[in-house]
Scaffold this active site. Structure first.
Site, PDB file in Angstrom:
ATOM      1  N   HIS A 111       0.809  -1.220   0.000  1.00  0.00           N
ATOM      2  CA  HIS A 111       0.000   0.000   0.000  1.00  0.00           C
ATOM      3  C   HIS A 111       0.842   1.270   0.000  1.00  0.00           C
ATOM      4  O   HIS A 111       0.324   2.361   0.219  1.00  0.00           O
ATOM      5  CB  HIS A 111      -0.915   0.029   1.224  1.00  0.00           C
ATOM      6  CG  HIS A 111      -1.854  -1.132   1.320  1.00  0.00           C
ATOM      7  ND1 HIS A 111      -1.517  -2.319   1.938  1.00  0.00           N
ATOM      8  CD2 HIS A 111      -3.117  -1.313   0.847  1.00  0.00           C
ATOM      9  CE1 HIS A 111      -2.528  -3.169   1.865  1.00  0.00           C
ATOM     10  NE2 HIS A 111      -3.518  -2.591   1.206  1.00  0.00           N
ATOM     11  N   ASP A 213      34.441 -28.858  19.301  1.00  0.00           N
ATOM     12  CA  ASP A 213      34.721 -30.172  18.720  1.00  0.00           C
ATOM     13  C   ASP A 213      35.990 -30.188  17.871  1.00  0.00           C
ATOM     14  O   ASP A 213      35.942 -30.308  16.653  1.00  0.00           O
ATOM     15  CB  ASP A 213      33.509 -30.649  17.907  1.00  0.00           C
ATOM     16  CG  ASP A 213      33.583 -32.137  17.609  1.00  0.00           C
ATOM     17  OD1 ASP A 213      34.693 -32.702  17.690  1.00  0.00           O
ATOM     18  OD2 ASP A 213      32.545 -32.729  17.283  1.00  0.00           O
ATOM     19  N   HIS A 216      36.601 -33.921  16.093  1.00  0.00           N
ATOM     20  CA  HIS A 216      36.159 -34.417  14.787  1.00  0.00           C
ATOM     21  C   HIS A 216      37.174 -34.102  13.687  1.00  0.00           C
ATOM     22  O   HIS A 216      37.171 -34.734  12.640  1.00  0.00           O
ATOM     23  CB  HIS A 216      34.797 -33.824  14.406  1.00  0.00           C
ATOM     24  CG  HIS A 216      34.880 -32.464  13.739  1.00  0.00           C
ATOM     25  ND1 HIS A 216      35.339 -31.337  14.383  1.00  0.00           N
ATOM     26  CD2 HIS A 216      34.566 -32.050  12.488  1.00  0.00           C
ATOM     27  CE1 HIS A 216      35.302 -30.308  13.573  1.00  0.00           C
ATOM     28  NE2 HIS A 216      34.845 -30.700  12.401  1.00  0.00           N
ATOM     29  N   HIS A 221      38.118 -34.271   8.652  1.00  0.00           N
ATOM     30  CA  HIS A 221      38.767 -33.354   7.717  1.00  0.00           C
ATOM     31  C   HIS A 221      40.140 -33.823   7.263  1.00  0.00           C
ATOM     32  O   HIS A 221      40.947 -33.021   6.789  1.00  0.00           O
ATOM     33  CB  HIS A 221      38.867 -31.959   8.341  1.00  0.00           C
ATOM     34  CG  HIS A 221      37.528 -31.371   8.660  1.00  0.00           C
ATOM     35  ND1 HIS A 221      36.530 -31.260   7.710  1.00  0.00           N
ATOM     36  CD2 HIS A 221      36.998 -30.894   9.811  1.00  0.00           C
ATOM     37  CE1 HIS A 221      35.452 -30.724   8.291  1.00  0.00           C
ATOM     38  NE2 HIS A 221      35.717 -30.507   9.545  1.00  0.00           N
ATOM     39  N   ASP A 364      31.571 -31.469   6.753  1.00  0.00           N
ATOM     40  CA  ASP A 364      30.791 -31.150   7.951  1.00  0.00           C
ATOM     41  C   ASP A 364      29.290 -31.251   7.705  1.00  0.00           C
ATOM     42  O   ASP A 364      28.567 -31.852   8.487  1.00  0.00           O
ATOM     43  CB  ASP A 364      31.113 -29.722   8.431  1.00  0.00           C
ATOM     44  CG  ASP A 364      32.403 -29.655   9.223  1.00  0.00           C
ATOM     45  OD1 ASP A 364      32.772 -30.666   9.855  1.00  0.00           O
ATOM     46  OD2 ASP A 364      33.033 -28.590   9.216  1.00  0.00           O
TER      47      ASP A 364
END
Lengths: 456, 181
Positions: A111, A213, A216, A221, A364
C-alpha cells in the site's frame, strides 16, 4: 490471556544431565522444543546482526534474521545503527527484499507505506484515506528491537529490554574475542558478500561443533587437511597444553601450537604475514599468551549462533529455519590494516576450505545433517548422546579466564553450551540466569589484560 | 542487466563446423564431470585458467554497484589451475567421507552460442546449465545457471581459459556444492 497447554509443561531439566555427561536427542529434533527456543533464547539474548564494515555509510543497510524474525540493520545519519522488523505494521508484508544496499527510505510494495532508515513511518500512498484520528504515525513504524550495541566491530541486537548489557552478556569471553577482533589497531572488517547455504540440520548441531569439537577435525577433515597442505595430516593429539575455555555459554577451544589453523589455509603468503607481521603485533597488543593462541588449531562459538575460526578467518552465523533446517551465512573476517594482497589471499583460502564448495565445509554438512535426521525414528530418539569426554580434566588455570578444561579434544565446551541453553530455557527472567564464570574481568578493557587473570 | 547477458557484437558469424566442434567439447566436458573423470577434465583446462563463480546477492535494480563482477568479494570459486588441483586432491585422499558413496551427477548443457574474438584462436562461448545431483538414500539437488567461457585452440585441442558461472539461486538451497560447473 491464559495459554492453553496440552499436557504438563516440558521439564527441560530431564533432557540432559551434564554432570553425568549426556544430552537427549530430542533437543536436536523436537519441534516444540524449537518453538520454545525462539521464545526463551532468540527473543531474549543478544544476537549478532552485522559487522560495522557492512554498513559503513548513512543509509547503508543489510537484511538478516534474529531467530526467524527478519530484520533490517541500517546505518543512520548520526552514524548510529537501528535494527527493526522487516515487516510492514499495516498488513505484515515484507518491506525490503534486498540482501543489502543503500536506501533513503523503505517503502512497502503493498500500500506504499514509507519508512525512514530508522523504521519510522513517514507517510503512505493516498494518505487522505485516513481521517484525522485514524492513525498516529509515530506509533506505527516498523518495530524496533529493544537494544542495539557493538563490541569491537560486531553489531548485536536484542528484543528483550531486560537483557543484561552486551558487555555483561559476552562477559569474560571478550578476552578471547580480542584474538580476532582487536589484534590490530585498525580493527576487523568482513570481506564483501554474504555466502548463504542451507543445511538440513538443527542449528545447535553446528554451533556446538564450533564451540568445542576439535575431536572431529582429524577424522572428518583428513581429506581437506591433506589437500590444502600438500599431504600433511593434522598434528599429533596434545591433551595437556590445549584447552577448552567457556564463559556464559560462549566458548573457544584451542591449541598452543601457534600455527596449525594458519597452515590449513594452504596460502604461503598468509602464513608468512601471520607469523612475521601479525603475531608480533598481537604479542605487543594482547600479550604473548593470546599471540600463541591465535593461529593454533581452534574453533569458537558466541552463544547462541555465531561461530568462527581465528586464523583461518571464516566467520558465520547459523540462522534457525525450523527444527531441521539451518541457513548458514558466512564471511571472511580480516583486519582492516592488512595489505590488499593478504586480504585477497585470505578470501580465497577461506573460500577453498570453508565455503560451500570448500574442502572442509563439505564434510561437515553431511555429518551434521545426518546426526539430526536419524532422530526422526521414535525409538532412535529415546536414546541419549554421549558428552562425557574429558569430564574430569577441569583445570584452575592461573591465567586463562572462564571455565577451563585441559585437552581441546573433549566435550567440555559443548556441555557448557548446553548448560547455558538449559539455563535460558528454564529461566523466567534474566535474574534467574546464573553466572557461568562469566564476569571476573568485569569493567576491564580485556585488551590490556595481557596475562589474563594474572593481570588483575 | 547482468554481465553474462551483455551482448557483444560478434566480429563475424562462426562457421557451423566450429559451433558443432565447441558444442561437442562442452558435452564431452559434461560427461567427464558426470563420471568424476577429473584427471581427464583437468587436461581440458588451460595453464592460465580463471574459474570464477561469484556469490550471488539480491539487490534492487537501482543499485548500480555491480558487486557480482567484483573479483575481490566472496565467491564459490575464484580459482586458478593450481587452486583447482588442490580441490581435486581432496578426492584422491580416500578420506573425503562425504563423497563416499558417490554422488550421481548430471550436467545438462544448452543454449550454446559461439562468438569469434579478436584473437583468432580464442572463442567466446555462452551456455546454460542444469546440474542435477542425487546422493545417498533420497538427496536431490538441482541448480540452474549460465556460463560465459573463453576457449583457446591449442595443438592439444580446445582448452578452457576463462569461465564465469552465475547461479540463479541467491541462497544456495543445498548443503554444499560438491560439483564443478
Amino acid at each position: 490471556m491464559k495459554m492453553e497447554r496440552i499436557g504438563p509443561p516440558r521439564d527441560y531439566n530431564s533432557l540432559m544431565n551434564l554432570e553425568e555427561g549426556w544430552v537427549s536427542r530430542d533437543v536436536f529434533f523436537d519441534p516444540a522444543i524449537y518453538e520454545a527456543e525462539m521464545r526463551q533464547i532468540f527473543a531474549r539474548v543478544w544476537l549478532f546482526v552485522a559487522h560495522e564494515s557492512q554498513v559503513p555509510k548513512p543509509g547503508d543497510f543489510v537484511t538478516t534474521y534474529m531467530g526467524e524474525d527478519g530484520v533490517i540493520v541500517a546505518r543512520q545519519k548520526d552514524m548510529s545503527v537501528n535494527v527493526f522488523l522487516n515487516s510492514c505494521p499495516h498488513r505484515g508484508n515484507k518491506v525490503c527484499h534486498a540482501d543489502g544496499g543503500n536506501a533513503r527510505r523503505f517503502v512497502c510494495n503493498y500500500h506504499g507505506w514509507a519508512f525512514d532508515t530508522a523504521g519510522k513511518l513517514m507517510g503512505m500512498n493516498e494518505e487522505r484515506c485516513y481521517d484525522p484520528g485514524d492513525i498516529d504515525k509515530s506509533e506505527w513504524g516498523m518495530k524496533s528491537v529493544a537494544k542495539v550495541a557493538t563490541f569491537k566491530g560486531l553489531i548485536f541486537a536484542t528484543f528483550d529490554p531486560t537483557a543484561p548489557s552486551l558487555e555483561d552478556y559476552l562477559g569474560d569471553y571478550r578476552w578471547y574475542l580480542d584474538c580476532m577482533l582487536d589484534s590490530d589497531d585498525g580493527g576487523s572488517e568482513l570481506i564483501g558478500g554474504t555466502m548463504k547455504f542451507v543445511i538440513p540440520m538443527n542449528w545447535k548441531m553446528a554451533a556446538e561443533n564450533f564451540i568445542g569439537d576439535a575431536y572431529h577435525a582429524a577424522w572428518s577433515h583428513d581429506s581437506g587437511a591433506k589437500a590444502m597442505t600438500g599431504g600433511m595430516a593434522f598434528p599429533e593429539l596434545d591433551l595437556h597444553n590445549t584447552f577448552h575455555a567457556s564463559a556464559n555459554g560462549h566458548g573457544h577451544e584451542f591449541g598452543m601450537d601457534g600455527f596449525g589453523d594458519i597452515m590449513l589455509l594452504g596460502r604461503p603468503k598468509v602464513t608468512e604475514y601471520f607469523m612475521q607481521v601479525l603475531k608480533p603485533r598481537i604479542e605487543a597488543r594482547l600479550g604473548k599468551l593470546r599471540s600463541t593462541i591465535f593461529g593454533s588449531i581452534a574453533s569458537a562459538t558466541v552463544f547462541p549462533n555465531v561461530s568462527y575460526l581465528p586464523g583461518i578467518s571464516t566467520f558465520r552465523t547459523w540462522l534457525p529455519k525450523g527444527p531441521d533446517k539451518t541457513e548458514v551465512r558466512t564471511w571472511t573476517i580480516v583486519n582492516r590494516n592488512m595489505p590488499d594482497e593478504i586480504k585477497d589471499e585470505l578470501t580465497k583460502g577461506v573460500m577453498q576450505t570453508f565455503g560451500p564448495s570448500g574442502t572442509f565445509e563439505m564434510d561437515d554438512g553431511e555429518n551434521w545433517e545426518n546426526s539430526c535426521s536419524t532422530n526422526k525414528g521414535f525409538v532412535t530418539r529415546q536414546g541419549r548422546l554421549h558428552y562425557r569426554c574429558g569430564i574430569s580434566r577441569k583445570d584452575d588455570h592461573p591465567e586463562l579466564p572462564g571455565i577451563i578444561y585441559r585437552g581441546q579434544f573433549g566435550d567440555s565446551n559443548q556441555r557448557a553450551f548446553h548448560r547455558r541453553w538449559l539455563d535460558l530455557m528454564t529461566a523466567e527472567s534474566w535474574n534467574d540466569v546464573p553466572d557461568r564464570q562469566g564476569n571476573r574481568l568485569k569493567g576491564r578493557e580485556t585488551r590490556d589484560l595481557h596475562n589474563g587473570l594474572r593481570s588483575l | 542487466m547482468n554481465q553474462l547477458a551483455q551482448k557483444i557484437a560478434p566480429l563475424s558469424a562462426p562457421a557451423v563446423d566450429l559451433v558443432v566442434e565447441i558444442q561437442q567439447v562442452l558435452y564431452r566436458e559434461a560427461r567427464l564431470l558426470d563420471a568424476e573423470r577429473y584427471d581427464e577434465w583437468v587436461e581440458m583446462l588451460a595453464p592460465d585458467l580463471h574459474y570464477f563463480m561469484p556469490n550471488m546477492e539480491t539487490r534492487y535494480r537501482a543499485d548500480k554497484s555491480n558487486i557480482i563482477a567484483d573479483l575481490k568479494r566472496a565467491a564459490y570459486f575464484n580459482d586458478n589451475r593450481e587452486d583447482m588441483l588442490k580441490r581435486l586432491d581432496r578426492l584422491k585422499t580416500g578420506t573425503a567421507w562425504s563423497e563416499d558413496p558417490a554422488t550421481r551427477f548430471t550436467h545438462l548443457i544448452g543454449n550454446v552460442e559461439v562468438e569469434l574474438t579478436e584473437t583468432e584462436s580464442e572463442y567466446r562461448v555462452y551456455s546454460a546449465f542444469l546440474l542435477c545431483r542425487g546422493r545417498n538414500e533420497s538427496d536431490e539437488d538441482i541448480q540452474v545457471g549460465k556460463r560465459k567461457d573463453l576457449w583457446r585452440r591449442t595443438p592439444d585441442g580446445l582448452k578452457l581459459v576463462q569461465r564465469t558461472i552465475h547461479l540463479n539461486q541467491n541462497t544456495l538451497l543445498s548443503k554444499n556444492l560438491n560439483a564443478f560447473l
